[in-house]
Write a protein that holds these residues in place. Sequence first.
Motif, PDB file in Angstrom:
ATOM      1  N   ASP A  14       0.816  -1.220   0.000  1.00 51.29           N
ATOM      2  CA  ASP A  14       0.000   0.000   0.000  1.00 51.29           C
ATOM      3  C   ASP A  14       0.846   1.263   0.000  1.00 51.29           C
ATOM      4  O   ASP A  14       0.363   2.326  -0.385  1.00 51.29           O
ATOM      5  CB  ASP A  14      -0.908   0.028   1.233  1.00 51.29           C
ATOM      6  CG  ASP A  14      -1.992  -1.025   1.175  1.00 51.29           C
ATOM      7  OD1 ASP A  14      -2.634  -1.149   0.119  1.00 51.29           O
ATOM      8  OD2 ASP A  14      -2.191  -1.726   2.181  1.00 51.29           O
ATOM      9  N   GLU A  15       2.068   1.171   0.473  1.00 51.57           N
ATOM     10  CA  GLU A  15       2.979   2.313   0.521  1.00 51.57           C
ATOM     11  C   GLU A  15       4.185   1.986  -0.340  1.00 51.57           C
ATOM     12  O   GLU A  15       4.973   1.097  -0.005  1.00 51.57           O
ATOM     13  CB  GLU A  15       3.410   2.591   1.958  1.00 51.57           C
ATOM     14  CG  GLU A  15       2.249   2.990   2.862  1.00 51.57           C
ATOM     15  CD  GLU A  15       2.690   3.207   4.299  1.00 51.57           C
ATOM     16  OE1 GLU A  15       3.897   3.430   4.535  1.00 51.57           O
ATOM     17  OE2 GLU A  15       1.823   3.147   5.174  1.00 51.57           O
ATOM     18  N   GLN A  16       4.342   2.699  -1.428  1.00 49.54           N
ATOM     19  CA  GLN A  16       5.395   2.377  -2.392  1.00 49.54           C
ATOM     20  C   GLN A  16       6.792   2.449  -1.787  1.00 49.54           C
ATOM     21  O   GLN A  16       7.705   1.776  -2.263  1.00 49.54           O
ATOM     22  CB  GLN A  16       5.292   3.288  -3.623  1.00 49.54           C
ATOM     23  CG  GLN A  16       4.056   3.010  -4.457  1.00 49.54           C
ATOM     24  CD  GLN A  16       3.922   1.535  -4.833  1.00 49.54           C
ATOM     25  OE1 GLN A  16       4.842   0.926  -5.375  1.00 49.54           O
ATOM     26  NE2 GLN A  16       2.781   0.946  -4.525  1.00 49.54           N
ATOM     27  N   ARG A  44      -4.582   2.957  -8.343  1.00 50.23           N
ATOM     28  CA  ARG A  44      -4.891   2.858  -6.916  1.00 50.23           C
ATOM     29  C   ARG A  44      -3.670   3.110  -6.034  1.00 50.23           C
ATOM     30  O   ARG A  44      -3.779   3.140  -4.804  1.00 50.23           O
ATOM     31  CB  ARG A  44      -5.455   1.468  -6.596  1.00 50.23           C
ATOM     32  CG  ARG A  44      -6.780   1.139  -7.263  1.00 50.23           C
ATOM     33  CD  ARG A  44      -7.950   1.899  -6.668  1.00 50.23           C
ATOM     34  NE  ARG A  44      -8.150   1.595  -5.272  1.00 50.23           N
ATOM     35  CZ  ARG A  44      -8.975   0.666  -4.807  1.00 50.23           C
ATOM     36  NH1 ARG A  44      -9.702  -0.041  -5.643  1.00 50.23           N
ATOM     37  NH2 ARG A  44      -9.085   0.465  -3.514  1.00 50.23           N
ATOM     38  N   GLY A  45      -2.496   3.240  -6.651  1.00 50.04           N
ATOM     39  CA  GLY A  45      -1.284   3.508  -5.886  1.00 50.04           C
ATOM     40  C   GLY A  45      -0.807   2.319  -5.060  1.00 50.04           C
ATOM     41  O   GLY A  45      -0.191   2.512  -4.012  1.00 50.04           O
ATOM     42  N   ILE A  46      -1.104   1.107  -5.518  1.00 52.61           N
ATOM     43  CA  ILE A  46      -0.644  -0.082  -4.814  1.00 52.61           C
ATOM     44  C   ILE A  46       0.074  -1.021  -5.780  1.00 52.61           C
ATOM     45  O   ILE A  46      -0.030  -0.868  -7.000  1.00 52.61           O
ATOM     46  CB  ILE A  46      -1.799  -0.843  -4.126  1.00 52.61           C
ATOM     47  CG1 ILE A  46      -2.783  -1.407  -5.159  1.00 52.61           C
ATOM     48  CG2 ILE A  46      -2.521   0.030  -3.123  1.00 52.61           C
ATOM     49  CD1 ILE A  46      -3.829  -2.324  -4.562  1.00 52.61           C
ATOM     50  N   GLY A  72       3.024  -0.803   5.738  1.00 54.14           N
ATOM     51  CA  GLY A  72       2.406  -0.625   4.427  1.00 54.14           C
ATOM     52  C   GLY A  72       2.328  -1.891   3.596  1.00 54.14           C
ATOM     53  O   GLY A  72       2.023  -1.831   2.410  1.00 54.14           O
ATOM     54  N   VAL A  73       2.595  -3.057   4.228  1.00 52.94           N
ATOM     55  CA  VAL A  73       2.583  -4.336   3.504  1.00 52.94           C
ATOM     56  C   VAL A  73       1.630  -5.302   4.190  1.00 52.94           C
ATOM     57  O   VAL A  73       1.622  -5.426   5.416  1.00 52.94           O
ATOM     58  CB  VAL A  73       4.003  -4.949   3.457  1.00 52.94           C
ATOM     59  CG1 VAL A  73       3.978  -6.340   2.838  1.00 52.94           C
ATOM     60  CG2 VAL A  73       4.946  -4.042   2.696  1.00 52.94           C
ATOM     61  N   SER A  74       0.818  -5.990   3.374  1.00 55.73           N
ATOM     62  CA  SER A  74      -0.031  -7.078   3.850  1.00 55.73           C
ATOM     63  C   SER A  74       0.371  -8.327   3.108  1.00 55.73           C
ATOM     64  O   SER A  74       0.668  -8.265   1.898  1.00 55.73           O
ATOM     65  CB  SER A  74      -1.499  -6.791   3.575  1.00 55.73           C
ATOM     66  OG  SER A  74      -1.912  -5.610   4.211  1.00 55.73           O
TER      67      SER A  74
END
Length: 82
Positions: A14-16, A44-46, A72-74
Amino acid sequence: MEDKRIAVAAIVIDEQSAAVEVNRVLHDHSDIIIGRMGIPYKERGISLISVALDAHPDVISSLTGRLGKIQGVSVKAAISKK
């Protein structure tokens, strides 16, 4: 020790800014990676990454645990029964 299993890890970034650390962790485990596919979803920026693995279950859990600790990672893994 348990036998090796085949698994697929699904990683959502989710966070580059986390992508560099994700790639570092994956590189550290390159010996168990069968293949990987990454899909940047710019609208979507993911980013989505699927990684096929061949390893003992504890090694798979260690990898997904390291990835899951990154901000920011799943990550989720599906592991074969045999």
